[in-house]
Write a protein that holds these residues in place. Structure first.
Motif, PDB file in Angstrom:
ATOM      1  N   LEU A   1      13.040   5.589  -1.299  1.00  0.00           N
ATOM      2  CA  LEU A   1      13.254   4.384  -2.102  1.00  0.00           C
ATOM      3  C   LEU A   1      12.652   3.157  -1.432  1.00  0.00           C
ATOM      4  O   LEU A   1      12.405   3.138  -0.218  1.00  0.00           O
ATOM      5  N   ILE A   2      12.387   2.180  -2.281  1.00  0.00           N
ATOM      6  CA  ILE A   2      11.786   0.923  -1.816  1.00  0.00           C
ATOM      7  C   ILE A   2      12.795  -0.199  -2.052  1.00  0.00           C
ATOM      8  O   ILE A   2      13.268  -0.383  -3.178  1.00  0.00           O
TER       9      ILE A   2
ATOM     10  N   ILE B   1       4.969   1.608 -11.437  1.00  0.00           N
ATOM     11  CA  ILE B   1       3.604   1.801 -10.929  1.00  0.00           C
ATOM     12  C   ILE B   1       3.543   2.886  -9.866  1.00  0.00           C
ATOM     13  O   ILE B   1       2.680   3.762  -9.901  1.00  0.00           O
ATOM     14  N   LEU B   2       4.456   2.841  -8.913  1.00  0.00           N
ATOM     15  CA  LEU B   2       4.357   3.769  -7.777  1.00  0.00           C
ATOM     16  C   LEU B   2       5.165   5.055  -7.977  1.00  0.00           C
ATOM     17  O   LEU B   2       5.012   6.008  -7.209  1.00  0.00           O
TER      18      LEU B   2
ATOM     19  N   ALA C   1       0.853  -1.194   0.000  1.00  0.00           N
ATOM     20  CA  ALA C   1       0.000   0.000   0.000  1.00  0.00           C
ATOM     21  C   ALA C   1       0.886   1.240   0.000  1.00  0.00           C
ATOM     22  O   ALA C   1       1.894   1.292   0.701  1.00  0.00           O
ATOM     23  N   PHE C   2       0.489   2.217  -0.805  1.00  0.00           N
ATOM     24  CA  PHE C   2       1.301   3.436  -0.924  1.00  0.00           C
ATOM     25  C   PHE C   2       0.401   4.576  -1.380  1.00  0.00           C
ATOM     26  O   PHE C   2      -0.200   4.501  -2.461  1.00  0.00           O
TER      27      PHE C   2
ATOM     28  N   LYS D   1      -7.017   2.389  -4.300  1.00  0.00           N
ATOM     29  CA  LYS D   1      -7.075   2.243  -5.745  1.00  0.00           C
ATOM     30  C   LYS D   1      -6.111   1.116  -6.112  1.00  0.00           C
ATOM     31  O   LYS D   1      -4.926   1.178  -5.781  1.00  0.00           O
ATOM     32  N   GLU D   2      -6.645   0.084  -6.764  1.00  0.00           N
ATOM     33  CA  GLU D   2      -5.779  -1.061  -7.078  1.00  0.00           C
ATOM     34  C   GLU D   2      -4.981  -0.838  -8.365  1.00  0.00           C
ATOM     35  O   GLU D   2      -5.549  -0.512  -9.408  1.00  0.00           O
ATOM     36  N   ALA D   3      -3.683  -0.999  -8.273  1.00  0.00           N
ATOM     37  CA  ALA D   3      -2.830  -0.858  -9.456  1.00  0.00           C
ATOM     38  C   ALA D   3      -2.832  -2.181 -10.210  1.00  0.00           C
ATOM     39  O   ALA D   3      -2.826  -3.240  -9.592  1.00  0.00           O
TER      40      ALA D   3
END
Ligand code: ARG
Length: 291
Positions: free
Chosen positions: A150-151, A170-171, A94-95, A126-128
């Motif tokens: 960063l992830i 995506i994010l 989730a982000f 909101k689903e990506a």
């Protein structure tokens, strides 16, 4: 492996911490249907049917109670036939109001996708879109750095190596792919925990050489808190941080001291029953309001 239990270093929970003050929402799932029913990681070997439900419930409640003093907890209804659903870290990532729902590699856990997707939708996430054929096990393998945008993204056992680049697209946040090489540490969150201030609690040997170098370069040598194999095997890196407290299953005195020196309060929440399924504190939680 047996050793003398370390004394509990428990801070009294702050009284009356109102949800309005809590800055974090954490998703958990009660262990009503928890158990070791199949083997999809080395910890589960020879553990089928051995997790004690009542003890699991006590341990889970204790963790939830401790966390609830520092974070707003949210709950998803447990489902029969989904014994690993307690590990909400694997629900998705989730982000900022968006979510990538997990695409489990293990067929045993695929039924959970539907329950988690429904919950996120109902809550207005909101689903990506995510490709069917690329495995991604959510926040079990994708961890937000707490000091830089960063992830950190683990791959090699559960999550596919294509996942980090996809997540970045995506994010819109940079990802760093880390290759996991020890089957006991099959999700990134079993061996790696970014903490506020840029501290990194991790078990270096769980990563290939290149990844170890990336970690040291990006985090900075002085911010690394490497743990021993002993601590790693007690899932010390599978920790949840909330307002300066670091919740973990167990830690040696040396590691507890190290955490104190870095400005954190370690809180031990024993989770032996979840251990049998290959998970501990962090796996039982999902931070919903990552930004
Ligand atoms: N039995 C579960 C599995 O193998 C444990 C998941 C632990 N979750 C985690 N985020 N490390 O999928």
């Amino acid at each position: 492996m047996k050793r003398a239990a370390a004394p509990l270093l428990l801070e009294p929970a702050p009284q009356g911490a109102a949800p309005a003050l809590a800055t974090e929402g954490i998703l958990m799932c009660a262990p009503d249907h928890f158990g070791v029913d199949y083997v999809i990681n080395p910890w589960m070997e020879r553990q089928i049917g051995k997790a004690e439900r009542e003890l699991a419930e006590l341990q889970w409640k204790y963790l939830a109670e401790q966390l609830s003093a520092r974070a707003r907890l949210r709950f998803i209804a447990p489902q029969a036939g989904a014994p690993d659903m307690v590990f909400t870290a694997n629900a998705g990532l989730a982000f900022a109001g968006m979510v990538i729902v997990s695409r489990f590699r293990a067929p045993e856990r695929r039924p959970e996708e539907r329950w988690f997707r429904e919950w996120f939708r109902k809550e207005g996430f909101k689903e990506a879109p995510w490709p069917e054929d690329i495995a991604f096990e959510g926040a079990g393998d994708a961890l937000f750095d707490r000091a830089q945008p960063l992830i950190w993204c683990g791959h090699g056992w559960r999550t596919s190596k294509e996942a980090p680049a996809l997540i970045e697209n995506i994010l819109g946040r940079s990802t760093v792919g880390l290759r996991l090489v020890d089957p006991r540490f099959y999700h990134l969150d079993t061996c790696f925990c970014p903490l506020p201030g840029g501290w990194l609690l991790y078990y270096p040997q769980a990563f290939d050489h290149d990844s170890q170098q990336k970690i040291a370069t990006l985090a900075g040598e002085e911010k690394l808190i490497p743990v021993s194999e002993e601590d790693a095997m007690f899932f010390a890196c599978n920790a949840v941080e909330a307002r300066g407290a670091v919740f973990l299953n167990d830690a040696t005195q040396a590691l507890q001291r190290r955490l104190h020196e870095a400005g954190f309060t370690p809180v031990l929440t024993p989770l032996s029953e979840f251990f049998k399924a290959g998970g501990a504190a962090k796996c039982l939680t999902l931070k919903l309001d990552e930004r």
